[in-house]
Design an enzyme around this catalytic site. Structure first.
Site, PDB file in Angstrom:
ATOM      1  N   SER A  17       8.833  37.179   5.383  1.00  0.00           N
ATOM      2  CA  SER A  17       8.379  37.885   6.590  1.00  0.00           C
ATOM      3  C   SER A  17       6.860  38.052   6.654  1.00  0.00           C
ATOM      4  CB  SER A  17       9.008  39.274   6.666  1.00  0.00           C
ATOM      5  OG  SER A  17      10.407  39.184   6.633  1.00  0.00           O
ATOM      6  N   GLU A  18       6.378  38.102   7.892  1.00  0.00           N
ATOM      7  CA  GLU A  18       4.951  38.368   8.139  1.00  0.00           C
ATOM      8  C   GLU A  18       4.866  39.319   9.325  1.00  0.00           C
ATOM      9  OE1 GLU A  18       2.965  34.611   8.726  1.00  0.00           O
ATOM     10  OE2 GLU A  18       3.660  33.832   6.793  1.00  0.00           O
ATOM     11  N   SER A  35       6.097  37.464  12.298  1.00  0.00           N
ATOM     12  CA  SER A  35       7.372  36.734  12.191  1.00  0.00           C
ATOM     13  C   SER A  35       8.374  37.501  11.348  1.00  0.00           C
ATOM     14  CB  SER A  35       7.138  35.350  11.569  1.00  0.00           C
ATOM     15  OG  SER A  35       6.540  35.468  10.297  1.00  0.00           O
ATOM     16  N   TRP A  73       6.209  43.422   4.107  1.00  0.00           N
ATOM     17  CA  TRP A  73       7.531  43.984   3.778  1.00  0.00           C
ATOM     18  C   TRP A  73       8.162  43.365   2.535  1.00  0.00           C
ATOM     19  CZ3 TRP A  73       7.439  47.710   7.134  1.00  0.00           C
ATOM     20  CH2 TRP A  73       7.192  47.491   8.498  1.00  0.00           C
ATOM     21  N   THR A  75       9.897  43.238  -0.748  1.00  0.00           N
ATOM     22  CA  THR A  75      10.633  44.061  -1.731  1.00  0.00           C
ATOM     23  C   THR A  75      10.318  43.597  -3.153  1.00  0.00           C
ATOM     24  OG1 THR A  75      12.422  44.407  -0.150  1.00  0.00           O
ATOM     25  CG2 THR A  75      12.986  44.710  -2.471  1.00  0.00           C
ATOM     26  N   GLN A 112      43.039  70.532   7.365  1.00  0.00           N
ATOM     27  CA  GLN A 112      43.442  69.189   7.790  1.00  0.00           C
ATOM     28  C   GLN A 112      42.300  68.435   8.476  1.00  0.00           C
ATOM     29  OE1 GLN A 112      46.432  68.517  10.915  1.00  0.00           O
ATOM     30  NE2 GLN A 112      47.605  67.444   9.363  1.00  0.00           N
ATOM     31  N   GLY A 132      27.440  70.595   4.847  1.00  0.00           N
ATOM     32  CA  GLY A 132      26.871  71.689   5.649  1.00  0.00           C
ATOM     33  C   GLY A 132      25.368  71.774   5.426  1.00  0.00           C
ATOM     34  N   GLU A 169      16.971  41.478   5.845  1.00  0.00           N
ATOM     35  CA  GLU A 169      17.748  40.231   5.702  1.00  0.00           C
ATOM     36  C   GLU A 169      18.492  39.877   6.997  1.00  0.00           C
ATOM     37  OE1 GLU A 169      19.565  39.124   2.063  1.00  0.00           O
ATOM     38  OE2 GLU A 169      18.173  40.300   0.875  1.00  0.00           O
ATOM     39  N   THR A 219      18.385  41.472  11.132  1.00  0.00           N
ATOM     40  CA  THR A 219      18.860  42.717  11.754  1.00  0.00           C
ATOM     41  C   THR A 219      20.305  42.534  12.253  1.00  0.00           C
ATOM     42  OG1 THR A 219      18.155  42.078  13.956  1.00  0.00           O
ATOM     43  CG2 THR A 219      16.510  43.224  12.591  1.00  0.00           C
TER      44      THR A 219
HETATM   45  C1  LIG Z   1      12.259  48.052   3.417  1.00  0.00           C
HETATM   46  C2  LIG Z   1      12.144  46.625   3.850  1.00  0.00           C
HETATM   47  C3  LIG Z   1      12.218  45.627   2.898  1.00  0.00           C
HETATM   48  C4  LIG Z   1      12.074  44.287   3.274  1.00  0.00           C
HETATM   49  N1  LIG Z   1      12.091  43.304   2.308  1.00  0.00           N
HETATM   50  C5  LIG Z   1      11.771  42.022   2.643  1.00  0.00           C
HETATM   51  C6  LIG Z   1      11.592  41.020   1.636  1.00  0.00           C
HETATM   52  O1  LIG Z   1      11.760  41.263   0.438  1.00  0.00           O
HETATM   53  N2  LIG Z   1      11.205  39.782   2.022  1.00  0.00           N
HETATM   54  C7  LIG Z   1      11.006  39.450   3.327  1.00  0.00           C
HETATM   55  O2  LIG Z   1      10.649  38.314   3.603  1.00  0.00           O
HETATM   56  N3  LIG Z   1      11.177  40.382   4.325  1.00  0.00           N
HETATM   57  C8  LIG Z   1      11.541  41.650   3.998  1.00  0.00           C
HETATM   58  N4  LIG Z   1      11.697  42.607   4.979  1.00  0.00           N
HETATM   59  C9  LIG Z   1      11.494  42.235   6.375  1.00  0.00           C
HETATM   60  C10 LIG Z   1      12.760  42.279   7.201  1.00  0.00           C
HETATM   61  O3  LIG Z   1      13.573  41.214   6.884  1.00  0.00           O
HETATM   62  C11 LIG Z   1      12.337  42.324   8.678  1.00  0.00           C
HETATM   63  O4  LIG Z   1      11.789  43.614   8.912  1.00  0.00           O
HETATM   64  C12 LIG Z   1      13.490  42.052   9.608  1.00  0.00           C
HETATM   65  O5  LIG Z   1      13.885  40.719   9.518  1.00  0.00           O
HETATM   66  C13 LIG Z   1      13.141  42.386  11.059  1.00  0.00           C
HETATM   67  O6  LIG Z   1      11.928  41.811  11.438  1.00  0.00           O
HETATM   68  P1  LIG Z   1      10.818  42.702  12.168  1.00  0.00           P
HETATM   69  O7  LIG Z   1      10.601  43.902  11.337  1.00  0.00           O
HETATM   70  O8  LIG Z   1       9.646  41.832  12.437  1.00  0.00           O
HETATM   71  O9  LIG Z   1      11.481  43.156  13.519  1.00  0.00           O
HETATM   72  P2  LIG Z   1      11.535  42.322  14.883  1.00  0.00           P
HETATM   73  O10 LIG Z   1      11.945  40.918  14.596  1.00  0.00           O
HETATM   74  O11 LIG Z   1      10.294  42.550  15.636  1.00  0.00           O
HETATM   75  O12 LIG Z   1      12.728  43.035  15.605  1.00  0.00           O
HETATM   76  C14 LIG Z   1      12.600  44.275  16.291  1.00  0.00           C
HETATM   77  C15 LIG Z   1      13.885  44.528  17.064  1.00  0.00           C
HETATM   78  O13 LIG Z   1      14.096  43.507  18.022  1.00  0.00           O
HETATM   79  C16 LIG Z   1      15.358  42.914  17.847  1.00  0.00           C
HETATM   80  N5  LIG Z   1      15.298  41.476  18.182  1.00  0.00           N
HETATM   81  C17 LIG Z   1      14.428  40.553  17.728  1.00  0.00           C
HETATM   82  N6  LIG Z   1      14.713  39.365  18.272  1.00  0.00           N
HETATM   83  C18 LIG Z   1      15.788  39.540  19.077  1.00  0.00           C
HETATM   84  C19 LIG Z   1      16.571  38.689  19.905  1.00  0.00           C
HETATM   85  N7  LIG Z   1      16.331  37.387  19.995  1.00  0.00           N
HETATM   86  N8  LIG Z   1      17.602  39.237  20.605  1.00  0.00           N
HETATM   87  C20 LIG Z   1      17.875  40.559  20.521  1.00  0.00           C
HETATM   88  N9  LIG Z   1      17.189  41.410  19.740  1.00  0.00           N
HETATM   89  C21 LIG Z   1      16.164  40.909  19.034  1.00  0.00           C
HETATM   90  C22 LIG Z   1      15.686  43.121  16.373  1.00  0.00           C
HETATM   91  O14 LIG Z   1      17.077  43.054  16.132  1.00  0.00           O
HETATM   92  C23 LIG Z   1      15.120  44.510  16.157  1.00  0.00           C
HETATM   93  O15 LIG Z   1      16.040  45.467  16.610  1.00  0.00           O
HETATM   94  C24 LIG Z   1      11.888  43.952   4.636  1.00  0.00           C
HETATM   95  C25 LIG Z   1      11.820  44.977   5.585  1.00  0.00           C
HETATM   96  C26 LIG Z   1      11.926  46.296   5.220  1.00  0.00           C
HETATM   97  C27 LIG Z   1      11.804  47.359   6.253  1.00  0.00           C
END
Ligand SMILES: Cc1cc2nc3c(=O)[nH]c(=O)nc-3n(C[C@H](O)[C@H](O)[C@H](O)COP(=O)(O)OP(=O)(O)OC[C@H]3O[C@@H](n4cnc5c(N)ncnc54)[C@H](O)[C@@H]3O)c2cc1C
Length: 388
Positions: A133-134, A137, A163, A165, A286, A346, A370, A372
């Site tokens: 992730s970036e 992206s 992000w 881990t 119950q 509670g 991994e 959403t």
């Molecule tokens: C605690 C944590 C640990 C992580 N660890 C790793 C790691 O080890 N390695 C790594 O590479 N990444 C890691 N990630 C990144 C993680 O995989 C991403 O945050 C995730 O894939 C979502 O990407 P984003 O945050 O850019 O959200 P976005 O892609 O911007 O998404 C935002 C929202 O838009 C929705 N969305 C996006 N596109 C669509 C679509 N086409 N249709 C409908 N809805 C859409 C998504 O479902 C989400 O609800 C980690 C993230 C966190 C928070």
């Protein structure tokens, strides 16, 4: 006959699996449970604990014996993540990323030389991290912008990952970069980058809602030269490594959420039996019994989905739909069960003196990383509608 039928039941474990689960459960209660609150508050994974996880073979479950690993199955890795996450989902994700993403990728795609160099270390003392992730992206992972430019016998990496881990603890990073942005996803290539490589530094560590003991950091690459021999798989085939490892890793996240739900349910049930109101234990009302029974039923369904996906994977069968469904469903169950557990406690559920408020915070991540839940539903829709 009856015995064979029993063996076919998804939740019926083999003797070896049963023993393995029992051992991990004991370790989790003895070694992890006493550290949970402090690690959550300090946002730090206990270094001694990480060492113990290695000693106990939990950081190299599927690594073949010839490389110093435990030669276990993917299903065993899933059992380990489940049991550990019942006590602390932060430790669960550390073990999960190590086993289901990093080691899996190396076992499948590393050259013999890379395997000999890295698998013994991953089994013994080196934590792995998976950097896809970036900032720009996430769900659209293949829009990544980190560049790898060939220069003689090395590749020079420039860019930032977000992000990631295990970043604080890791000694080896699986980094995805593009060698040809014009080629789109077909430019994406995977590299093995060691901690300490000049030009590679850790950036900001995130201050998170949940799984706070698990480190999540930015990675920064500035003219970071990596020998060409550190490429994992073929040039331009990193997208395949990313997709296929995440397909498997997703089952691990479902297992993390399953363990979390089981942990929360156990706390809620014990509390309901001990806490007395109106002259009797809460568990004798119950309404309370039905809530606990409803939660247990959902957990059972969640367990069947996770075990089915993991056993399909181990048997070499198609498991993409089952893995995506398991992740969507189990992360919902985890959120729901953790939320109800807070209510069963509670007022005590709302404070840090008891474990359920942490599990409630931890549960939220299941729907995010991994892939959403929306992205899982997109995969499921394609698969189920494509068959109509
Ligand atoms: C605690 C944590 C640990 C992580 N660890 C790793 C790691 O080890 N390695 C790594 O590479 N990444 C890691 N990630 C990144 C993680 O995989 C991403 O945050 C995730 O894939 C979502 O990407 P984003 O945050 O850019 O959200 P976005 O892609 O911007 O998404 C935002 C929202 O838009 C929705 N969305 C996006 N596109 C669509 C679509 N086409 N249709 C409908 N809805 C859409 C998504 O479902 C989400 O609800 C980690 C993230 C966190 C928070």
């Amino acid at each position: 006959m009856a015995e064979n039928e029993g063996r076919r039941a998804l939740t019926r474990l083999s003797e070896e699996e049963e023993m393995f689960r029992g051992t991990v459960r004991k370790i989790a209660l003895k070694e992890i449970a006493p550290l949970v609150r402090e690690m959550d508050e300090s946002q730090r994974m206990d270094a001694g604990l990480v060492g113990k996880l290695f000693e106990l073979g939990l950081m190299g479950i599927e690594i073949p014996e010839e490389y110093g690993g435990a030669a276990g199955s993917f299903f065993q890795a899933i059992l380990a993540v489940e049991e550990i996450s019942a006590v602390d989902p932060s430790v669960g994700v550390l073990v999960d990323v190590q086993n289901t993403l990093c080691i899996n990728a190396l076992i499948r795609w590393a050259s013999e030389e890379q395997k000999r160099r890295y698998l013994p270390r991953l089994a013994a003392d080196t934590v792995g991290a998976y950097a896809l992730s970036e900032a720009g992206s996430g769900s659209d992972a293949f829009a990544l912008a980190t560049r790898a430019v060939k220069r003689g016998e090395e590749f020079v990496l420039n860019g930032q990952k977000l992000w990631i881990t295990n970043a604080k603890e890791a000694g080896l990073f699986l980094v995805f970069a593009t060698i040809d942005p014009a080629a789109g996803y077909k430019g994406i290539t995977a590299f093995l980058v060691e901690k300490g490589t000049p030009g590679f530094t850790l950036g900001r560590k995130e201050d998170k809602l949940g799984i706070r003991a698990s480190s999540t950091c930015e990675l920064v690459f500035r003219d970071c030269a990596v020998p060409a021999a550190q490429m994992l798989g073929e040039p331009g085939k990193g997208y395949k490594i990313a997709i296929e490892t995440l397909n498997e890793g997703r089952i691990g996240i479902a297992a993390q959420m399953l363990g979390l739900a089981e942990g929360a349910w156990g706390h809620a049930a014990r509390w309901a039996k001990e806490r007395r109101q109106f002259g009797k234990p809460l568990a004798e009302f119950q309404a309370m019994q039905f809530q606990l029974a409803g939660m247990a039923t959902k957990i059972e369904a969640a367990r069947l989905m996770v075990y089915n996906a993991a056993r399909l994977k181990d048997s070499g069968a198609e498991f993409l739909k089952e893995a995506a469904m398991a992740k969507v469903f189990v992360s919902e169950v985890a959120e729901e069960v953790a939320s109800l557990a807070v209510e069963v406690f509670g007022g005590s559920g709302f404070v840090k003196d008891y474990p359920v408020e942490k599990l409630y915070r931890d549960a939220k991540i299941g729907k995010i990383y991994e892939g959403t839940s929306f992205m899982q539903l997109a995969t499921i829709a394609k698969l189920v509608l494509g068959r109509v």
